[in-house]
Design a protein around this motif. Structure first.
Motif, PDB file in Angstrom:
ATOM      1  N   VAL A 113      19.353-101.188  -6.915  1.00  0.00           N
ATOM      2  CA  VAL A 113      19.310-101.487  -8.351  1.00  0.00           C
ATOM      3  C   VAL A 113      20.501-102.349  -8.745  1.00  0.00           C
ATOM      4  N   GLN A 114      21.670-102.049  -8.199  1.00  0.00           N
ATOM      5  CA  GLN A 114      22.866-102.834  -8.511  1.00  0.00           C
ATOM      6  C   GLN A 114      22.717-104.276  -8.023  1.00  0.00           C
ATOM      7  N   LEU A 115      22.122-104.449  -6.844  1.00  0.00           N
ATOM      8  CA  LEU A 115      21.890-105.797  -6.329  1.00  0.00           C
ATOM      9  C   LEU A 115      20.917-106.562  -7.230  1.00  0.00           C
ATOM     10  N   PHE A 116      19.873-105.887  -7.688  1.00  0.00           N
ATOM     11  CA  PHE A 116      18.896-106.532  -8.565  1.00  0.00           C
ATOM     12  C   PHE A 116      19.516-106.910  -9.906  1.00  0.00           C
ATOM     13  N   ILE A 117      20.402-106.043 -10.412  1.00  0.00           N
ATOM     14  CA  ILE A 117      21.072-106.352 -11.679  1.00  0.00           C
ATOM     15  C   ILE A 117      21.910-107.622 -11.536  1.00  0.00           C
ATOM     16  N   LEU A 118      22.625-107.733 -10.419  1.00  0.00           N
ATOM     17  CA  LEU A 118      23.449-108.921 -10.194  1.00  0.00           C
ATOM     18  C   LEU A 118      22.599-110.174 -10.017  1.00  0.00           C
ATOM     19  N   TYR A 119      21.540-110.046  -9.224  1.00  0.00           N
ATOM     20  CA  TYR A 119      20.759-111.231  -8.860  1.00  0.00           C
ATOM     21  C   TYR A 119      19.783-111.643  -9.961  1.00  0.00           C
ATOM     22  N   PHE A 120      19.122-110.659 -10.571  1.00  0.00           N
ATOM     23  CA  PHE A 120      18.121-110.975 -11.583  1.00  0.00           C
ATOM     24  C   PHE A 120      18.645-110.800 -13.006  1.00  0.00           C
ATOM     25  N   GLY A 121      19.689-109.984 -13.188  1.00  0.00           N
ATOM     26  CA  GLY A 121      20.179-109.694 -14.529  1.00  0.00           C
ATOM     27  C   GLY A 121      21.204-110.680 -15.049  1.00  0.00           C
ATOM     28  N   LEU A 122      22.122-111.127 -14.188  1.00  0.00           N
ATOM     29  CA  LEU A 122      23.168-112.037 -14.648  1.00  0.00           C
ATOM     30  C   LEU A 122      22.637-113.356 -15.216  1.00  0.00           C
ATOM     31  N   PRO A 123      21.528-113.903 -14.687  1.00  0.00           N
ATOM     32  CA  PRO A 123      21.005-115.140 -15.289  1.00  0.00           C
ATOM     33  C   PRO A 123      20.649-115.004 -16.767  1.00  0.00           C
ATOM     34  N   TYR A 124      20.381-113.772 -17.245  1.00  0.00           N
ATOM     35  CA  TYR A 124      20.126-113.579 -18.671  1.00  0.00           C
ATOM     36  C   TYR A 124      21.357-113.958 -19.501  1.00  0.00           C
ATOM     37  N   PHE A 125      22.531-113.883 -18.891  1.00  0.00           N
ATOM     38  CA  PHE A 125      23.779-114.211 -19.574  1.00  0.00           C
ATOM     39  C   PHE A 125      24.301-115.580 -19.124  1.00  0.00           C
ATOM     40  N   ASN A 126      23.388-116.375 -18.570  1.00  0.00           N
ATOM     41  CA  ASN A 126      23.723-117.722 -18.085  1.00  0.00           C
ATOM     42  C   ASN A 126      24.781-117.695 -16.987  1.00  0.00           C
ATOM     43  N   ILE A 127      24.781-116.624 -16.200  1.00  0.00           N
ATOM     44  CA  ILE A 127      25.674-116.521 -15.054  1.00  0.00           C
ATOM     45  C   ILE A 127      24.813-116.614 -13.798  1.00  0.00           C
ATOM     46  N   LEU A 128      24.909-117.722 -13.108  1.00  0.00           N
ATOM     47  CA  LEU A 128      24.088-117.962 -11.925  1.00  0.00           C
ATOM     48  C   LEU A 128      24.962-117.912 -10.680  1.00  0.00           C
ATOM     49  N   LEU A 129      24.773-116.908  -9.876  1.00  0.00           N
ATOM     50  CA  LEU A 129      25.527-116.756  -8.645  1.00  0.00           C
ATOM     51  C   LEU A 129      24.593-116.911  -7.451  1.00  0.00           C
ATOM     52  N   PRO A 130      25.074-117.519  -6.372  1.00  0.00           N
ATOM     53  CA  PRO A 130      24.253-117.607  -5.162  1.00  0.00           C
ATOM     54  C   PRO A 130      23.890-116.220  -4.655  1.00  0.00           C
ATOM     55  N   ALA A 131      22.764-116.142  -3.958  1.00  0.00           N
ATOM     56  CA  ALA A 131      22.298-114.858  -3.435  1.00  0.00           C
ATOM     57  C   ALA A 131      23.345-114.212  -2.534  1.00  0.00           C
TER      58      ALA A 131
END
Length: 223
Positions: free
Chosen positions: A71-89
């Protein structure tokens, strides 16, 4: 009788090998994050200031240990883009695994430091050392040796947990195996090969950690 066909595994062995290297890279980077962050959190949980202890113990550790790593990985990968934060996988995988492991490392650090006789800190302070100097020069070297076995267990767990990063599109050994299965349909054979790769990685890690522990103990750092 079931006939196993490992030819797809041998035909794509280079892909599995590359995936294994990515698994090692992700695990080592996450281990670095977890050791640094976990040490800081573990030390802060020994701090005399209640707000610091409360945040480190009751907030971070409870929050991280109380929720699944996936769940934490999904929050980072799929959730951060909601805040315009795009991090590589890869970065999401390292941060997620590192922060998750840090919660457990902090307990190892805190417990190992507390296992050192309190009289040693008092003796160091009586010799004119500050608390920070005594911690760095007297307490931590002894606690380090006691940390090695539980840290080894955490490193093994981290290696196995790295299989989850394939779900955020990191090309680790599990992800490469899934691609082979999608073409060959040899799921059992591929999963057996992946299990063998993880077994080799964890066995090598345990051997190196045992040697490190024996070397530290032979150096007289633990009584």
């Amino acid at each position: 009788m079931v006939q196993l066909d490992f030819s797809p595994v041998f035909a794509n062995w280079s892909d599995l090998f590359h995936g294994a290297l990515v698994t090692i890279e992700v695990t080592l980077c996450a281990l670095l994050v977890s050791c640094v962050l976990g040490t800081l959190i573990g030390l802060s949980r020994l701090d005399s200031k209640k707000p610091v202890r409360y945040f480190a113990g009751n907030t971070y550790v409870v929050l991280i240990r109380g929720t699944p790593l996936l769940v934490q990985l999904f929050i980072l990968y799929f959730g951060l883009p909601y805040f315009n934060i795009l991090l590589p996988a890869f970065v999401c995988g390292v941060i997620g695994m590192g922060c998750y492991s840090a919660a457990y490392v902090s307990e190892i650090v805190r417990g190992s430091i507390r296992s050192v006789d309190k009289g040693q800190m008092e003796a160091a302070r009586s010799m004119g050392m500050s608390s920070a100097q005594a911690m760095r020069m007297i307490i931590l070297p002894q606690a380090l040796v006691r940390m090695v076995p539980p840290l080894g267990n955490e490193f093994i767990a981290l290696t196995k947990n790295s299989a989850l990063v394939s779900l955020v599109t990191i090309n680790d050994v599990m992800h490469e195996g899934q691609k082979i299965i999608s073409v060959s349909y040899a799921s059992l054979e591929v999963y057996i090969a992946i299990a063998a790769i993880y077994l080799v990685l964890t066995s090598v890690s345990m051997t190196l950690l045992n040697r490190l522990e024996n070397k530290l103990r032979s150096g007289g750092m633990v009584q």
